[in-house]
Design a protein around this motif. Sequence first.
Motif, PDB file in Angstrom:
ATOM      1  N   GLU A 199      71.482  61.543  70.224  1.00  0.00           N
ATOM      2  CA  GLU A 199      71.422  60.384  71.036  1.00  0.00           C
ATOM      3  C   GLU A 199      72.068  59.908  71.607  1.00  0.00           C
ATOM      4  OE1 GLU A 199      68.621  57.066  70.569  1.00  0.00           O
ATOM      5  OE2 GLU A 199      67.312  59.204  71.249  1.00  0.00           O
ATOM      6  N   PRO A 200      72.989  59.767  72.502  1.00  0.00           N
ATOM      7  CA  PRO A 200      73.981  58.737  72.883  1.00  0.00           C
ATOM      8  C   PRO A 200      73.497  57.798  72.989  1.00  0.00           C
ATOM      9  CG  PRO A 200      74.591  60.925  74.649  1.00  0.00           C
ATOM     10  CD  PRO A 200      72.677  60.278  73.795  1.00  0.00           C
ATOM     11  N   VAL A 201      75.015  56.876  72.255  1.00  0.00           N
ATOM     12  CA  VAL A 201      74.597  55.356  72.771  1.00  0.00           C
ATOM     13  C   VAL A 201      75.149  54.931  73.791  1.00  0.00           C
ATOM     14  CG1 VAL A 201      75.703  53.032  71.461  1.00  0.00           C
ATOM     15  CG2 VAL A 201      74.837  54.624  69.926  1.00  0.00           C
ATOM     16  N   THR A 202      74.434  54.155  74.815  1.00  0.00           N
ATOM     17  CA  THR A 202      74.767  53.554  75.808  1.00  0.00           C
ATOM     18  C   THR A 202      74.689  52.498  76.516  1.00  0.00           C
ATOM     19  OG1 THR A 202      72.618  54.273  77.185  1.00  0.00           O
ATOM     20  CG2 THR A 202      74.618  56.284  76.634  1.00  0.00           C
ATOM     21  N   ALA A 203      75.100  52.401  77.317  1.00  0.00           N
ATOM     22  CA  ALA A 203      74.740  50.704  77.660  1.00  0.00           C
ATOM     23  C   ALA A 203      72.973  50.600  78.005  1.00  0.00           C
ATOM     24  CB  ALA A 203      75.852  50.601  79.072  1.00  0.00           C
ATOM     25  N   ASP A 204      72.025  51.780  78.231  1.00  0.00           N
ATOM     26  CA  ASP A 204      71.256  51.716  79.167  1.00  0.00           C
ATOM     27  C   ASP A 204      70.568  51.441  77.452  1.00  0.00           C
ATOM     28  OD1 ASP A 204      71.715  51.293  81.526  1.00  0.00           O
ATOM     29  OD2 ASP A 204      71.199  53.264  82.121  1.00  0.00           O
ATOM     30  N   LEU A 205      70.594  51.924  76.659  1.00  0.00           N
ATOM     31  CA  LEU A 205      69.786  52.281  75.587  1.00  0.00           C
ATOM     32  C   LEU A 205      70.559  50.672  74.813  1.00  0.00           C
ATOM     33  CD1 LEU A 205      68.818  54.195  73.150  1.00  0.00           C
ATOM     34  CD2 LEU A 205      70.776  54.079  72.048  1.00  0.00           C
ATOM     35  N   LEU A 206      71.443  49.921  74.854  1.00  0.00           N
ATOM     36  CA  LEU A 206      71.293  48.865  73.864  1.00  0.00           C
ATOM     37  C   LEU A 206      70.628  47.655  74.831  1.00  0.00           C
ATOM     38  CD1 LEU A 206      75.404  49.457  72.840  1.00  0.00           C
ATOM     39  CD2 LEU A 206      72.656  49.682  71.763  1.00  0.00           C
ATOM     40  N   THR A 207      70.792  47.906  75.838  1.00  0.00           N
ATOM     41  CA  THR A 207      70.324  46.892  76.652  1.00  0.00           C
ATOM     42  C   THR A 207      68.900  46.529  76.622  1.00  0.00           C
ATOM     43  OG1 THR A 207      71.968  47.190  78.973  1.00  0.00           O
ATOM     44  CG2 THR A 207      69.390  46.225  79.144  1.00  0.00           C
ATOM     45  N   GLN A 208      68.285  47.998  76.311  1.00  0.00           N
ATOM     46  CA  GLN A 208      66.898  47.775  75.876  1.00  0.00           C
ATOM     47  C   GLN A 208      66.560  46.751  74.129  1.00  0.00           C
ATOM     48  OE1 GLN A 208      64.272  51.163  76.112  1.00  0.00           O
ATOM     49  NE2 GLN A 208      66.250  52.449  76.952  1.00  0.00           N
TER      50      GLN A 208
END
Length: 278
Positions: free
Chosen positions: A66-75
């Motif tokens: 599961e890629p660690v993305t800016a969108d994921l971390l923003t959540q």
Amino acid sequence: MTTSVPLGLAEQTEIKAYTDFTASAPPPLRKSLGIDSLRVGSALALAIREDPSHFFNRAGGFAEDEPVTADLLTQVCDFYREQGVPQGALMITPSLLPPDWTSVVGKLNLSQGGRFVKLGCDVETALAATEEAAALAPELRVGLVEADQAHEFATVMMPTFGFTSPGLTDLAASCVGKPDWQQYAVWEGKRMIAVGSIFVNGECADMFGGATLAEARGLGAQSALLAARVRAAQAAGCRWIVAETGAEDPGDHNTSLHNMVRAGFEPLYERTTWLWRG
């Protein structure tokens, strides 16, 4: 001997230990401390509003698939903001950081915090190593913590780590005897001087919260607690054991790290803590 602890399982076991330690506390205590958690994909985020240290505001368990993305971390960061905590930590395995990590750090205004060593090994390796560990001083004994000893256990564990809030002490006490947990202690006579827990996550166990009173260090208490918890992991049917402790800078000496290496644990990687601040 190299370890075969799956990376994802190691990280999931760590964050599940923290969330179970806190989020499954009695409802009145969860409410008074402001405890909440959030699942974001494979990751878990934890927040305790009334934790002055901000130590328990953390997210981890990020998966390889599961890629660690800016969108994921923003959540995750939005969750911290909604919970009213001023600081939260992102615990991400170095190999999972994306190529554009510098850009993500800038976008979310993250900063580097402390570094931790992730350690792991198979149970058989740890059993063999702890059999050769130094014997506990004769005036000391190690054993399982019982329910009526929960408060004493907590008053050794939490202040030793610098957590002096009565609510956080109550939180640690409420964990004693919970499913998937076992707590051990070393006594000098009737006085408890060192503690450590084990959290079982299927085939993997996490060594959690090893702490010794300052005046009782150097007597072999933590080595004895490691040995007791390794045997408990074997009895629980675990295949692997994981732990984490502070990384050493040049000239530093982390006794906990060296105790675990002697107990058969292998350093897997160093992981930087990335801090979000509101």
